[in-house]
Motif scaffolding. Structure first.
Motif, PDB file in Angstrom:
ATOM      1  N   MET A   1      15.959  -2.151   5.667  1.00  0.00           N
ATOM      2  CA  MET A   1      15.418  -2.601   4.390  1.00  0.00           C
ATOM      3  C   MET A   1      14.269  -1.680   4.000  1.00  0.00           C
ATOM      4  O   MET A   1      13.344  -1.469   4.785  1.00  0.00           O
ATOM      5  CB  MET A   1      14.934  -4.051   4.516  1.00  0.00           C
ATOM      6  N   SER A   2      14.318  -1.124   2.802  1.00  0.00           N
ATOM      7  CA  SER A   2      13.267  -0.232   2.325  1.00  0.00           C
ATOM      8  C   SER A   2      12.271  -1.033   1.496  1.00  0.00           C
ATOM      9  O   SER A   2      12.640  -1.659   0.502  1.00  0.00           O
ATOM     10  CB  SER A   2      13.880   0.890   1.476  1.00  0.00           C
ATOM     11  N   PHE A   3      11.009  -0.998   1.910  1.00  0.00           N
ATOM     12  CA  PHE A   3       9.989  -1.780   1.226  1.00  0.00           C
ATOM     13  C   PHE A   3       9.180  -0.923   0.257  1.00  0.00           C
ATOM     14  O   PHE A   3       8.944   0.259   0.504  1.00  0.00           O
ATOM     15  CB  PHE A   3       9.041  -2.415   2.245  1.00  0.00           C
ATOM     16  N   LYS A   4       8.712  -1.573  -0.820  1.00  0.00           N
ATOM     17  CA  LYS A   4       7.862  -0.911  -1.810  1.00  0.00           C
ATOM     18  C   LYS A   4       6.413  -1.353  -1.603  1.00  0.00           C
ATOM     19  O   LYS A   4       6.150  -2.558  -1.486  1.00  0.00           O
ATOM     20  CB  LYS A   4       8.328  -1.265  -3.223  1.00  0.00           C
ATOM     21  N   ILE A   5       5.516  -0.367  -1.565  1.00  0.00           N
ATOM     22  CA  ILE A   5       4.101  -0.652  -1.337  1.00  0.00           C
ATOM     23  C   ILE A   5       3.268  -0.077  -2.482  1.00  0.00           C
ATOM     24  O   ILE A   5       3.460   1.074  -2.881  1.00  0.00           O
ATOM     25  CB  ILE A   5       3.626  -0.053   0.002  1.00  0.00           C
ATOM     26  N   LEU A   6       2.354  -0.888  -2.993  1.00  0.00           N
ATOM     27  CA  LEU A   6       1.417  -0.448  -4.024  1.00  0.00           C
ATOM     28  C   LEU A   6       0.032  -0.314  -3.403  1.00  0.00           C
ATOM     29  O   LEU A   6      -0.491  -1.273  -2.823  1.00  0.00           O
ATOM     30  CB  LEU A   6       1.382  -1.468  -5.173  1.00  0.00           C
ATOM     31  N   LEU A   7      -0.558   0.884  -3.505  1.00  0.00           N
ATOM     32  CA  LEU A   7      -1.902   1.158  -2.993  1.00  0.00           C
ATOM     33  C   LEU A   7      -2.883   1.160  -4.159  1.00  0.00           C
ATOM     34  O   LEU A   7      -2.668   1.856  -5.152  1.00  0.00           O
ATOM     35  CB  LEU A   7      -1.941   2.511  -2.287  1.00  0.00           C
ATOM     36  N   VAL A   8      -3.955   0.392  -4.019  1.00  0.00           N
ATOM     37  CA  VAL A   8      -4.926   0.278  -5.105  1.00  0.00           C
ATOM     38  C   VAL A   8      -6.319   0.592  -4.573  1.00  0.00           C
ATOM     39  O   VAL A   8      -6.845  -0.138  -3.707  1.00  0.00           O
ATOM     40  CB  VAL A   8      -4.917  -1.138  -5.725  1.00  0.00           C
ATOM     41  N   ASP A   9      -6.915   1.672  -5.072  1.00  0.00           N
ATOM     42  CA  ASP A   9      -8.266   2.068  -4.650  1.00  0.00           C
ATOM     43  C   ASP A   9      -8.822   3.018  -5.706  1.00  0.00           C
ATOM     44  O   ASP A   9      -8.087   3.844  -6.248  1.00  0.00           O
ATOM     45  CB  ASP A   9      -8.222   2.759  -3.285  1.00  0.00           C
ATOM     46  N   ASP A  10     -10.128   2.888  -5.991  1.00  0.00           N
ATOM     47  CA  ASP A  10     -10.719   3.776  -6.994  1.00  0.00           C
ATOM     48  C   ASP A  10     -11.073   5.145  -6.408  1.00  0.00           C
ATOM     49  O   ASP A  10     -11.490   6.037  -7.144  1.00  0.00           O
ATOM     50  CB  ASP A  10     -11.949   3.125  -7.626  1.00  0.00           C
ATOM     51  N   GLU A  11     -10.905   5.317  -5.111  1.00  0.00           N
ATOM     52  CA  GLU A  11     -11.136   6.608  -4.465  1.00  0.00           C
ATOM     53  C   GLU A  11      -9.786   7.261  -4.160  1.00  0.00           C
ATOM     54  O   GLU A  11      -9.032   6.789  -3.310  1.00  0.00           O
ATOM     55  CB  GLU A  11     -11.939   6.425  -3.177  1.00  0.00           C
ATOM     56  N   GLN A  12      -9.487   8.350  -4.849  1.00  0.00           N
ATOM     57  CA  GLN A  12      -8.189   8.996  -4.736  1.00  0.00           C
ATOM     58  C   GLN A  12      -7.930   9.524  -3.330  1.00  0.00           C
ATOM     59  O   GLN A  12      -6.799   9.521  -2.863  1.00  0.00           O
ATOM     60  CB  GLN A  12      -8.080  10.150  -5.748  1.00  0.00           C
ATOM     61  N   ASP A  13      -8.997   9.954  -2.633  1.00  0.00           N
ATOM     62  CA  ASP A  13      -8.790  10.479  -1.281  1.00  0.00           C
ATOM     63  C   ASP A  13      -8.329   9.391  -0.322  1.00  0.00           C
ATOM     64  O   ASP A  13      -7.563   9.651   0.616  1.00  0.00           O
ATOM     65  CB  ASP A  13     -10.054  11.163  -0.756  1.00  0.00           C
ATOM     66  N   ILE A  14      -8.766   8.151  -0.563  1.00  0.00           N
ATOM     67  CA  ILE A  14      -8.297   7.024   0.264  1.00  0.00           C
ATOM     68  C   ILE A  14      -6.805   6.796   0.021  1.00  0.00           C
ATOM     69  O   ILE A  14      -6.028   6.598   0.954  1.00  0.00           O
ATOM     70  CB  ILE A  14      -9.081   5.739  -0.054  1.00  0.00           C
ATOM     71  N   ILE A  15      -6.393   6.818  -1.249  1.00  0.00           N
ATOM     72  CA  ILE A  15      -4.981   6.633  -1.582  1.00  0.00           C
ATOM     73  C   ILE A  15      -4.138   7.730  -0.937  1.00  0.00           C
ATOM     74  O   ILE A  15      -3.069   7.465  -0.379  1.00  0.00           O
ATOM     75  CB  ILE A  15      -4.778   6.608  -3.113  1.00  0.00           C
ATOM     76  N   GLU A  16      -4.601   8.955  -1.018  1.00  0.00           N
ATOM     77  CA  GLU A  16      -3.843  10.071  -0.432  1.00  0.00           C
ATOM     78  C   GLU A  16      -3.741   9.935   1.079  1.00  0.00           C
ATOM     79  O   GLU A  16      -2.691  10.201   1.672  1.00  0.00           O
ATOM     80  CB  GLU A  16      -4.512  11.389  -0.806  1.00  0.00           C
ATOM     81  N   PHE A  17      -4.811   9.493   1.721  1.00  0.00           N
ATOM     82  CA  PHE A  17      -4.823   9.291   3.166  1.00  0.00           C
ATOM     83  C   PHE A  17      -3.823   8.209   3.574  1.00  0.00           C
ATOM     84  O   PHE A  17      -3.013   8.390   4.492  1.00  0.00           O
ATOM     85  CB  PHE A  17      -6.239   8.916   3.621  1.00  0.00           C
ATOM     86  N   LEU A  18      -3.862   7.074   2.872  1.00  0.00           N
ATOM     87  CA  LEU A  18      -2.951   5.975   3.190  1.00  0.00           C
ATOM     88  C   LEU A  18      -1.505   6.353   2.867  1.00  0.00           C
ATOM     89  O   LEU A  18      -0.582   6.037   3.634  1.00  0.00           O
ATOM     90  CB  LEU A  18      -3.353   4.721   2.407  1.00  0.00           C
TER      91      LEU A  18
END
Length: 225
Positions: free
Chosen positions: A1-18
């Motif tokens: 099963m392929s899951f969809k994940i939404l990452l929400v953060d005002d720091e773009q480097d955190i989003i890129e890391f996750l």
């Protein structure tokens, strides 16, 4: 099963890391840099899990979570708060707003991915259990000799179970009486046609009269919805 994940953060480097660490797990990822953008992205993609930063300008994570939970179009996503604050009130407020869990920053990649995988496994198990509960078709566990039907767990006598398992092995195929005798009772055991009929009748009593169809002069087949 392929899951969809939404990452929400005002720091773009955190989003890129996750994102980097989650993509290696094969998840489908989306991102937002604010609470208002998160609401739009969630509506658009209907994610299975949302990682939501608490400390964001304008609309913080707790407000965003509250709004997400009001959206009945979403498929009840798992919401995980990502926060650098360890105060109890922040965690309690987050859970009270509808979050399922929280992760404190900074977090090691392996720990973060393990946490996300564990939450999604529970979601997958719940979906599977609901599918079994709602299914009109019998679910056969050949290792435990159990049958699940309409939310009930049935333990059938051995030959009834083996007969059902045989018919289920190729749904829609007509199994001749000779095939059934050979594969369920064995060629060296002498039983009559009446024995098969009795076992079919008992299965119909337990699982419904429409499940097994008699093909006159030939044998039986299993019908699935």
């Amino acid at each position: 099963m392929s899951f969809k994940i939404l990452l929400v953060d005002d720091e773009q480097d955190i989003i890129e890391f996750l994102s980097y660490n989650l993509k290696k797990e094969g998840f489908e990822l989306f991102s937002a840099n604010s609470g208002s953008e998160a609401l739009l992205e969630a509506q658009k993609h209907n994610p299975d899990l949302i990682v939501l930063d608490v400390m964001m300008p304008e609309m913080d994570g707790i407000q965003t979570c509250t709004e997400l939970r009001k959206n009945t179009d979403l498929n009840n996503p798992i919401i995980v708060f990502l926060t650098a604050r360890s105060e109890d009130y922040s965690q309690i407020a987050g859970l009270n707003s509808g979050a399922d869990d929280y992760i404190t920053k900074p977090v090691k990649p392996a720990v973060f991915v393990s946490k996300i995988n564990a939450l999604l496994r529970r979601k997958a198990d719940k979906i599977a259990a609901e599918d079994v509960q709602d299914s009109e078709n019998p679910i056969i566990d050949k290792e435990k000799y159990l049958v699940f039907h309409k939310g009930e767990e049935l333990m059938l006598p051995k030959k009834e179970f083996e007969l059902l398992a045989l018919l289920d092995s190729k749904s829609g195929k007509v199994f001749t009486r000779h095939e059934i005798l050979e594969k369920v009772w064995g060629g060296d055991v002498i039983v009559g046609d009446r024995t098969i009929d009795v076992h079919v009748r008992k299965l119909r009593e337990k699982l419904g009269s429409n499940l097994i169809t008699t093909i006159k002069g030939v044998g039986y087949k299993l019908n699935k919805i």
